[in-house]
Write a protein that holds these residues in place. Structure first.
Motif, PDB file in Angstrom:
ATOM      1  N   LYS B 202      48.677  34.962  31.742  1.00  0.00           N
ATOM      2  CA  LYS B 202      47.656  34.716  32.771  1.00  0.00           C
ATOM      3  C   LYS B 202      47.446  36.033  33.522  1.00  0.00           C
ATOM      4  O   LYS B 202      48.407  36.727  33.833  1.00  0.00           O
ATOM      5  N   MET B 203      46.172  36.353  33.786  1.00  0.00           N
ATOM      6  CA  MET B 203      45.872  37.676  34.336  1.00  0.00           C
ATOM      7  C   MET B 203      45.415  37.651  35.783  1.00  0.00           C
ATOM      8  O   MET B 203      44.605  36.809  36.181  1.00  0.00           O
ATOM      9  N   PHE B 204      45.910  38.603  36.538  1.00  0.00           N
ATOM     10  CA  PHE B 204      45.499  38.846  37.925  1.00  0.00           C
ATOM     11  C   PHE B 204      44.936  40.259  37.957  1.00  0.00           C
ATOM     12  O   PHE B 204      45.543  41.187  37.438  1.00  0.00           O
ATOM     13  N   GLN B 205      43.764  40.385  38.541  1.00  0.00           N
ATOM     14  CA  GLN B 205      43.150  41.713  38.631  1.00  0.00           C
ATOM     15  C   GLN B 205      42.477  41.834  39.980  1.00  0.00           C
ATOM     16  O   GLN B 205      41.753  40.932  40.399  1.00  0.00           O
ATOM     17  N   CYS B 206      42.709  42.938  40.691  1.00  0.00           N
ATOM     18  CA  CYS B 206      42.018  43.120  41.958  1.00  0.00           C
ATOM     19  C   CYS B 206      41.676  44.587  42.159  1.00  0.00           C
ATOM     20  O   CYS B 206      42.299  45.476  41.574  1.00  0.00           O
ATOM     21  N   CYS B 207      40.655  44.818  42.995  1.00  0.00           N
ATOM     22  CA  CYS B 207      40.259  46.194  43.268  1.00  0.00           C
ATOM     23  C   CYS B 207      39.450  46.244  44.561  1.00  0.00           C
ATOM     24  O   CYS B 207      38.717  45.309  44.884  1.00  0.00           O
ATOM     25  N   GLY B 208      39.600  47.316  45.308  1.00  0.00           N
ATOM     26  CA  GLY B 208      38.781  47.541  46.499  1.00  0.00           C
ATOM     27  C   GLY B 208      37.382  47.966  46.079  1.00  0.00           C
ATOM     28  O   GLY B 208      37.227  48.696  45.091  1.00  0.00           O
ATOM     29  N   THR B 209      36.391  47.497  46.811  1.00  0.00           N
ATOM     30  CA  THR B 209      35.011  47.775  46.395  1.00  0.00           C
ATOM     31  C   THR B 209      34.631  49.242  46.598  1.00  0.00           C
ATOM     32  O   THR B 209      33.625  49.705  46.069  1.00  0.00           O
TER      33      THR B 209
END
Lengths: 259, 269
Positions: B202-209
């Motif tokens: 299961k994947m979690f991905q995040c990033c600041g805009t």
């Protein structure tokens, strides 16, 4: 060997260093597979610093890791402040912690460490030597061998009005009248334990000939022998110093049973 | 709670290395706590711990996650062990040291030898920030049978493009082009796992805009979505810094399937 430097929740956040056996270091491990090496329980040496020291001392001033590797020992060095490892009159209950909570934490964390009496040893230098002898005599069901290097083993007679400020001793173990009748008097405690019918710890005592504690250690050795303890004695032409403790930790580990 | 620095010899790294380990030990408290001089005991653990393998970003080391975030408190609340290694080479550019094998195989084996850390796929999670997130995906997609979840924060998941754009002259990273289609290329790894019918973590991905990896992350997010993967994406205003990662490490741990227990935050003992 691997080393762990830990901060954990004890009396407040407390510090502890641990030497962890690693495959390939000891001569014995080179004759077995990694699977076999980690598949067998490890013996544990509880090793205590001196007054004014902390958990890092043994690893900084001696070749402990190298000596421990030859017996594939876990070595646990807790910081015990200047407590002498006793339940302090005014302060934290260190004896209860070292024989209770800390063991729970350690054996829960390292499932390969043996919690059996015959696999658990306790030693220390100076204040830690007193603490180690006290732990082994007061909890002989937990430790099979104790080692004291330059320990003030006859704390009562020599120290009240002596080297340590009396106020500090009173805060720690009470007035002379209280302390001399308690388990913190290692003379009384050794007699009590000898009569208890419990298995007696093997006791290693060492002191430098130029140390002011030399006479006291000689007397305590003779006294323990009279009581029937198995005592190993060592002395060197040295003082109250790390050179001596570096020799002694090597000699002490050498008398411990092989894994 | 215990936080420890573990120092040991690694074969894959041909040297001695440091690891931070967060170990969720829980004291039994009779009353207010420390200043009372009470004896202290601990709750016995129940079985083995779930483990988050947490990797720092390029240029950092094992100490940065603990020093820059409250990961310790979040791990304690989640009853989660966190293992944080040091990585100097994320793209396996050097022949003498092998950080990929170290993080993927040797370190887990050693940790499981000495600590009660679960070996089960569903109990093992790997994540990191920036290059550490890339390495996490690279490892998790090479060994999808070993990890229940994988996470990245502000990571150059399209390593080929990132190396071309930002590291064209690097002496420590490999040239981007040489990675296309290899087991270091996230696109290729996803396609390979799909083709072989392997269940991916299961994947979690995040990033600041406002992060410089934002466009790469959006592109990768769309790719994961187009493949119908089990994937959660998060973004919010932010750049490539610890303000962002400090916020998202909490979100990541909340997102993981851990044994959540009563939140006590950073209470005074």
């Amino acid at each position: 060997m691997a080393r762990i430097q830990m901060n954990y929740t004890g009396f407040g956040t407390a510090s502890m260093d641990i030497v962890v056996p690693q495959y390939g270091d000891s001569a014995a491990s080179r004759n077995m597979t990694e699977e076999e090496y980690y598949g067998k329980k490890f013996k544990v040496l509880w090793l205590i610093h001196g007054g004014g020291g902390n958990c890092t001392d043994w690893l900084r001033y001696t070749e402990l890791e190298r000596f421990a590797a030859e017996k594939d020992l876990f070595v646990v060095c807790p910081s015990i402040e200047n407590s002498f490892g006793v339940d302090m009159k005014k302060g934290d209950p260190w004896f209860t912690f070292l024989t209770g909570g800390l063991r729970e934490l350690f054996f829960d964390m390292f499932p390969n460490a043996s919690d059996q009496r015959e696999d658990n040893f306790v030693a220390g230098l100076s204040m830690g030597g007193y603490a180690a002898t006290h732990l082994a005599l007061a909890a002989p069901e937990l430790y099979s061998v104790s080692g004291s290097f330059s320990g003030p083993v006859k704390l009562m007679d020599e120290y009240y009005g002596g080297v340590i400020k009396e106020e500090a001793l009173i805060d720690m173990i009470g007035t002379y009248e209280e302390a001399v009748q308690s388990d913190n008097n290692l003379v009384l405690l050794a007699e009590k334990t000898a009569k208890s019918g419990k298995p007696l710890p093997k006791i290693y005592l060492a002191c430098g000939k130029f140390d002011h504690l030399f006479q006291m250690n000689n007397e305590y050795r003779d006294f323990l022998k009279e009581l029937g303890y198995d005592v190993t004695w060592d002395e060197e032409e040295m003082n109250h110093e790390w050179g001596f403790w570096n020799h002694q930790i090597e000699k002490f580990i050498r008398i411990l049973p092989a894994r | 709670m215990a936080v420890m620095r573990l120092t040991f010899r690694s074969k894959a790294l041909r040297g001695t290395t440091d690891v931070n380990v967060i170990y969720p030990v829980k004291p039994k408290r009779a009353g207010f706590g420390d200043p009372e001089g009470n004896a202290i005991f601990y709750y016995p653990r129940e079985g083995k711990f779930k483990v988050l393998w947490l990797i720092h970003g390029g240029g950092d080391n094992y100490s940065d996650w603990v020093n820059n975030t409250r990961v310790r408190n979040y791990a304690e609340d989640a009853n989660l062990m966190v293992v944080m290694p040091s990585v100097r080479d994320f793209t396996s550019s050097r022949k003498d040291v092998d950080y990929f094998t170290y993080v993927a195989e040797e370190l887990p084996a050693f940790i499981r030898r000495i600590f009660p850390a679960s070996e089960k796929r569903e109990d093992n999670f790997i994540a990191g920030l920036s290059m550490g997130g890339y390495l996490s995906y690279r490892i998790a997609l090479n060994f999808p049978e070993n990890y229940g979840c994988v996470g990245s924060m502000s990571s150059p998941l399209d390593i080929v493009e990132d190396l071309k754009v930002r590291h064209a002259n690097s002496k420590t990273l490999v040239a981007g082009d040489t990675l296309t289609g290899t087991d270091r290329d996230i696109y290729a790894l996803v396609e390979k796992n799909l083709k072989e019918g392997k269940k991916m973590p299961k994947m979690f991905q995040c990033c600041g805009t406002e992060d410089f990896t934002y466009s790469i992350n959006v592109k990768m997010r769309d790719f994961f979505r187009s493949k119908g993967l089990d994937h959660d994406y998060f973004e919010s205003p932010g750049i490539h810094n610890w303000d962002f990662w400090g916020e998202y490490i909490k979100k990541l741990i909340d997102w993981l399937p851990t044994d959540q227990r009563e939140t006590n935050g950073h209470k005074f003992q």
